[in-house]
Design an enzyme around this catalytic site. Structure first.
Site, PDB file in Angstrom:
ATOM      1  N   ARG A  50    -132.600   7.070-118.486  1.00  0.00           N
ATOM      2  CA  ARG A  50    -132.098   6.339-119.662  1.00  0.00           C
ATOM      3  C   ARG A  50    -133.237   5.523-120.270  1.00  0.00           C
ATOM      4  O   ARG A  50    -133.440   4.355-119.943  1.00  0.00           O
ATOM      5  CB  ARG A  50    -130.931   5.432-119.263  1.00  0.00           C
ATOM      6  CG  ARG A  50    -129.712   6.212-118.771  1.00  0.00           C
ATOM      7  CD  ARG A  50    -128.597   5.273-118.369  1.00  0.00           C
ATOM      8  NE  ARG A  50    -127.414   6.011-117.922  1.00  0.00           N
ATOM      9  CZ  ARG A  50    -126.292   5.441-117.483  1.00  0.00           C
ATOM     10  NH1 ARG A  50    -126.215   4.120-117.424  1.00  0.00           N
ATOM     11  NH2 ARG A  50    -125.282   6.181-117.093  1.00  0.00           N
ATOM     12  N   ASP A  52    -135.640   3.400-122.825  1.00  0.00           N
ATOM     13  CA  ASP A  52    -135.378   2.240-123.675  1.00  0.00           C
ATOM     14  C   ASP A  52    -135.736   2.498-125.131  1.00  0.00           C
ATOM     15  O   ASP A  52    -136.323   3.535-125.469  1.00  0.00           O
ATOM     16  CB  ASP A  52    -136.198   1.039-123.171  1.00  0.00           C
ATOM     17  CG  ASP A  52    -135.732   0.540-121.816  1.00  0.00           C
ATOM     18  OD1 ASP A  52    -134.550   0.740-121.482  1.00  0.00           O
ATOM     19  OD2 ASP A  52    -136.560  -0.050-121.092  1.00  0.00           O
ATOM     20  N   TYR A 110    -143.523   9.467-115.479  1.00  0.00           N
ATOM     21  CA  TYR A 110    -143.766   8.831-116.776  1.00  0.00           C
ATOM     22  C   TYR A 110    -145.266   8.826-117.044  1.00  0.00           C
ATOM     23  O   TYR A 110    -146.074   8.614-116.127  1.00  0.00           O
ATOM     24  CB  TYR A 110    -143.256   7.390-116.789  1.00  0.00           C
ATOM     25  CG  TYR A 110    -141.765   7.272-116.985  1.00  0.00           C
ATOM     26  CD1 TYR A 110    -141.220   7.138-118.264  1.00  0.00           C
ATOM     27  CD2 TYR A 110    -140.894   7.290-115.899  1.00  0.00           C
ATOM     28  CE1 TYR A 110    -139.861   7.023-118.447  1.00  0.00           C
ATOM     29  CE2 TYR A 110    -139.528   7.180-116.077  1.00  0.00           C
ATOM     30  CZ  TYR A 110    -139.019   7.047-117.351  1.00  0.00           C
ATOM     31  OH  TYR A 110    -137.658   6.944-117.540  1.00  0.00           O
ATOM     32  N   ARG A 197    -143.541  -0.129-117.835  1.00  0.00           N
ATOM     33  CA  ARG A 197    -144.305  -0.846-118.854  1.00  0.00           C
ATOM     34  C   ARG A 197    -144.900  -2.149-118.319  1.00  0.00           C
ATOM     35  O   ARG A 197    -146.017  -2.537-118.693  1.00  0.00           O
ATOM     36  CB  ARG A 197    -143.419  -1.112-120.072  1.00  0.00           C
ATOM     37  CG  ARG A 197    -143.051   0.167-120.822  1.00  0.00           C
ATOM     38  CD  ARG A 197    -141.876  -0.042-121.756  1.00  0.00           C
ATOM     39  NE  ARG A 197    -142.161  -1.073-122.731  1.00  0.00           N
ATOM     40  CZ  ARG A 197    -141.213  -1.635-123.505  1.00  0.00           C
ATOM     41  NH1 ARG A 197    -139.946  -1.246-123.383  1.00  0.00           N
ATOM     42  NH2 ARG A 197    -141.537  -2.558-124.375  1.00  0.00           N
TER      43      ARG A 197
END
Length: 264
Positions: A50, A52, A110, A197
């Protein structure tokens, strides 16, 4: 009732994340609307990650079930004809009845893309993070090792999860640099809200000399978000791939290839 698996790509700039929201554009809403139109019935999907607001994907995976049997060789092409701008399907397959894009995922990869030069780029601003201070790859690598393994990552979490705790396992963190392009790749079983992040922001601070190189163990032990680095912008983050027992959706973000081994 067949179970379908699709690999989805999207530019997250114009979307308020993956999660369905009634009054703002979300990737989930765009995908489910297109599938519901295509299958002539309401379709709800399971998703591997999910993402952002503003985060991109080149290897997102969804699964769903439908009463309708759709010719699988035509599904991706038909879906693309109905999807909103900025979203596309690159692969479709019929899988085992009990397959879940979320629960069957073994790891998620990622990639965070950085433009490491003195001046920003107008053409890459939507998909990279501009860092003007030169990144020291050796400082980065030494600090990244401290993130590996199973830890409580609460200090690297934006919003605490409703359930499930804050312990996660990070399998790999690496940095590749080619000229002014830099790519951070993080592989893990799962990630907390904004965890990737915040990890990237902290590593960038270390690799640019703004934070001590051995600071990550202290941050982890502190359990305090204020002790970690800045939250790197969503623009640079890409869900590059999801690995299952018999399938891997990985594709390099923006097609950026670097010398050395490729893939997660």
């Amino acid at each position: 009732m067949p179970t379908y698996r699709c690999v989805i790509e999207y530019d997250g700039t114009a979307f308020h994340g993956w999660q369905f929201q009634r009054d703002v554009p979300s990737v989930c809403r765009a995908v489910e609307s297109a599938l519901s139109l295509l299958f002539a019935e309401p379709v709800k999907v399971s998703v591997a990650g999910r993402t952002d607001t503003g985060v991109h994907a080149c290897g997102q995976v969804i699964s769903f079930r439908s009463e309708r049997v759709f010719p699988i060789e035509r599904l991706a092409r038909a879906l693309n004809a109905n999807l909103a701008d900025g979203v596309s399907a690159r692969d479709a397959a019929i899988v085992a009845d009990d397959f879940s894009a979320r629960h069957d995922a073994r790891s998620r990869t990622y990639e965070y893309l950085i433009l490491n030069r003195a001046t920003p780029s107008a053409t890459l601003a939507r998909s990279t993070h501009h860092v003007w201070i030169p990144i020291d790859a050796q400082l980065f690598a030494r600090a990244a090792d401290d993130l590996l393994g199973k830890h409580d990552f609460i200090a690297f979490c934006g919003v605490l999860p409703d359930r499930g705790g804050t312990v996660r396992t990070v399998r790999a963190v690496d940095l590749a640099i080619s000229g002014e392009r830099a790519r951070v790749r993080i592989v893990g079983d799962g990630f907390l809200h904004r965890m990737v992040r915040i990890c990237v922001g902290t590593l960038v601070e270390i690799a640019t000399g703004q934070r001590a190189g051995d600071d990550i163990p202290r941050i982890v032990q502190s359990r305090d978000r204020r002790q970690a680095g800045y939250t790197a912008p969503a623009s640079g983050l890409h869900l590059a791939g999801v690995r299952y027992d018999d399938f891997d959706s990985y594709r390099p973000a923006l097609g950026w290839e670097f010398p050395g081994p490729s893939g997660p």
